[in-house]
Design a protein around this motif. Structure first.
Motif, mmCIF file in Angstrom:
data_model
loop_
_atom_site.group_PDB
_atom_site.id
_atom_site.type_symbol
_atom_site.label_atom_id
_atom_site.label_comp_id
_atom_site.label_asym_id
_atom_site.label_seq_id
_atom_site.Cartn_x
_atom_site.Cartn_y
_atom_site.Cartn_z
ATOM 1 N N ILE A 78 0.956 -1.296 0.029
ATOM 2 C CA ILE A 78 0.022 0.082 0.075
ATOM 3 C C ILE A 78 0.973 1.081 -0.028
ATOM 4 O O ILE A 78 1.688 1.464 1.100
ATOM 5 N N PRO A 79 0.729 2.046 -1.095
ATOM 6 C CA PRO A 79 1.410 3.239 -0.850
ATOM 7 C C PRO A 79 0.991 4.200 0.244
ATOM 8 O O PRO A 79 -0.036 4.259 0.766
ATOM 9 N N SER A 80 2.038 5.008 0.815
ATOM 10 C CA SER A 80 1.632 5.804 1.905
ATOM 11 C C SER A 80 0.685 6.870 1.490
ATOM 12 O O SER A 80 0.415 7.031 0.330
ATOM 13 N N ASP A 81 -0.090 7.299 2.731
ATOM 14 C CA ASP A 81 -1.224 8.300 2.249
ATOM 15 C C ASP A 81 -0.759 9.597 1.331
ATOM 16 O O ASP A 81 -1.397 9.910 0.341
ATOM 17 N N SER A 82 0.295 10.106 1.663
ATOM 18 C CA SER A 82 0.781 11.458 1.105
ATOM 19 C C SER A 82 1.282 10.970 -0.323
ATOM 20 O O SER A 82 0.887 11.541 -1.419
ATOM 21 N N HIS A 83 1.842 9.634 -0.359
ATOM 22 C CA HIS A 83 2.426 9.582 -1.786
ATOM 23 C C HIS A 83 1.110 9.000 -2.517
ATOM 24 O O HIS A 83 1.193 9.245 -3.967
ATOM 25 N N MET A 84 0.041 8.116 -2.240
ATOM 26 C CA MET A 84 -1.092 7.944 -2.849
ATOM 27 C C MET A 84 -1.725 9.046 -3.351
ATOM 28 O O MET A 84 -2.106 9.213 -4.615
ATOM 29 N N SER A 85 -2.001 10.107 -2.418
ATOM 30 C CA SER A 85 -2.522 11.345 -2.816
ATOM 31 C C SER A 85 -2.055 12.014 -3.868
ATOM 32 O O SER A 85 -2.506 12.506 -4.948
ATOM 33 N N ALA A 86 -0.797 12.301 -3.816
ATOM 34 C CA ALA A 86 0.010 13.007 -4.864
ATOM 35 C C ALA A 86 0.172 12.114 -6.145
ATOM 36 O O ALA A 86 -0.160 13.048 -7.253
ATOM 37 N N VAL A 87 0.252 10.870 -6.338
ATOM 38 C CA VAL A 87 0.069 10.209 -7.487
ATOM 39 C C VAL A 87 -1.355 10.167 -8.290
ATOM 40 O O VAL A 87 -1.338 10.195 -9.391
ATOM 41 N N ILE A 88 -2.409 9.828 -7.164
ATOM 42 C CA ILE A 88 -3.787 9.917 -7.946
ATOM 43 C C ILE A 88 -4.043 11.092 -8.499
ATOM 44 O O ILE A 88 -4.829 11.311 -9.454
ATOM 45 N N ASP A 89 -3.335 12.400 -7.824
ATOM 46 C CA ASP A 89 -3.768 13.779 -8.464
ATOM 47 C C ASP A 89 -3.171 13.605 -10.005
ATOM 48 O O ASP A 89 -3.799 14.758 -10.725
ATOM 49 N N LEU A 90 -2.591 12.824 -10.323
ATOM 50 C CA LEU A 90 -1.968 13.017 -11.728
ATOM 51 C C LEU A 90 -2.820 12.007 -12.924
ATOM 52 O O LEU A 90 -2.714 12.402 -14.014
ATOM 53 N N ILE A 91 -3.846 11.360 -12.226
ATOM 54 C CA ILE A 91 -4.590 10.731 -13.295
ATOM 55 C C ILE A 91 -5.715 11.451 -13.870
ATOM 56 O O ILE A 91 -6.408 12.230 -13.012
ATOM 57 N N GLU A 92 -5.985 11.474 -14.983
ATOM 58 C CA GLU A 92 -7.042 12.228 -15.831
ATOM 59 C C GLU A 92 -8.537 11.634 -15.354
ATOM 60 O O GLU A 92 -8.673 10.477 -15.315
ATOM 61 N N PRO A 93 -9.387 12.586 -15.251
ATOM 62 C CA PRO A 93 -10.783 12.138 -15.025
ATOM 63 C C PRO A 93 -11.068 11.090 -15.682
ATOM 64 O O PRO A 93 -11.822 10.104 -15.420
ATOM 65 N N ALA A 94 -10.820 11.139 -17.351
ATOM 66 C CA ALA A 94 -11.680 10.332 -17.940
ATOM 67 C C ALA A 94 -11.097 8.880 -17.659
ATOM 68 O O ALA A 94 -11.766 7.767 -18.034
ATOM 69 N N ASP A 95 -9.893 8.539 -17.192
ATOM 70 C CA ASP A 95 -9.350 7.429 -16.575
ATOM 71 C C ASP A 95 -10.147 6.818 -15.508
ATOM 72 O O ASP A 95 -10.248 5.607 -15.521
ATOM 73 N N ILE A 96 -10.372 7.628 -14.863
ATOM 74 C CA ILE A 96 -11.262 7.014 -13.391
ATOM 75 C C ILE A 96 -12.740 6.846 -13.946
ATOM 76 O O ILE A 96 -13.318 6.022 -13.191
ATOM 77 N N GLN A 97 -13.235 7.477 -14.743
ATOM 78 C CA GLN A 97 -14.810 7.038 -15.358
ATOM 79 C C GLN A 97 -14.641 5.782 -16.217
ATOM 80 O O GLN A 97 -15.805 5.321 -16.125
ATOM 81 N N LYS A 98 -13.606 5.210 -16.393
ATOM 82 C CA LYS A 98 -13.635 3.765 -17.281
ATOM 83 C C LYS A 98 -14.337 2.954 -16.599
ATOM 84 O O LYS A 98 -15.190 2.135 -16.963
#
Length: 169
Positions: free
Chosen positions: A85-105
């Protein structure tokens, strides 16, 4: 006579639906310039696991990072590599890079599977100019409500025989 959900239960079960999410997240292109030891797809899969397991926050989920049962479940159920499991701060920083369209898939894939199964027929709705829409009951009042914010009454909370108006932010 079997219902649509029973008839197509091969596709409409938790394992298949979790696999759909995992597949969608595995296929997101890694936008990070430097690759880190945690595969990019594991970040959204871990976030999905956190929400699916109803953890209240990233911090609560993060506190279980070393729990062997949590790691096993992540690896076997959510297909997170090595159950890390990524750390909470690492997960938050990386998830912010994901395009909304990829989350909608994953939602689009869920919807497609459920629509093909015929399970949505019971929710088909037409009224006036609205033709062939789906009516989906959604209730978030148990989690997201406020007694401090003044808005029009949006729902009633029933406790015993008392009905109290609550507001939704």
């Amino acid at each position: 006579m079997a219902t649509a959900i029973q008839k197509y239960s091969k596709h409409l079960n938790a394992t298949n639906l979790i696999n759909i999410v995992s597949d969608c997240f595995e296929n997101i292109k890694d936008p990070r310039p430097d690759k880190c030891p945690i595969p990019f797809g594991d970040f959204p899969k871990s976030a999905f696991a956190m929400m699916h397991q109803r953890n209240d926050s990233l911090l609560e989920f993060d506190s279980k990072r070393t729990d062997p049962i949590q790691r096993h479940n992540l690896e076997k159920m959510y297909r997170v590599h090595d159950g890390i499991i990524p750390s909470d701060s690492h997960m938050s920083a990386v998830i912010d890079l994901i395009e909304p369209a990829d989350i909608q898939k994953p939602f689009k894939e869920f919807f497609s599977v459920i629509q093909r199964s015929g399970a949505l027929k019971a929710f088909k709705f037409s009224c006036g100019k609205l033709k062939d829409y789906y009516l989906m009951p959604i209730d978030g009042t148990g989690l997201f409500h406020s007694k401090n914010v003044a808005v029009k009454i949006a729902a009633l909370e029933i406790k015993g025989n008392l009905m109290n108006p609550i507001t939704i932010i």
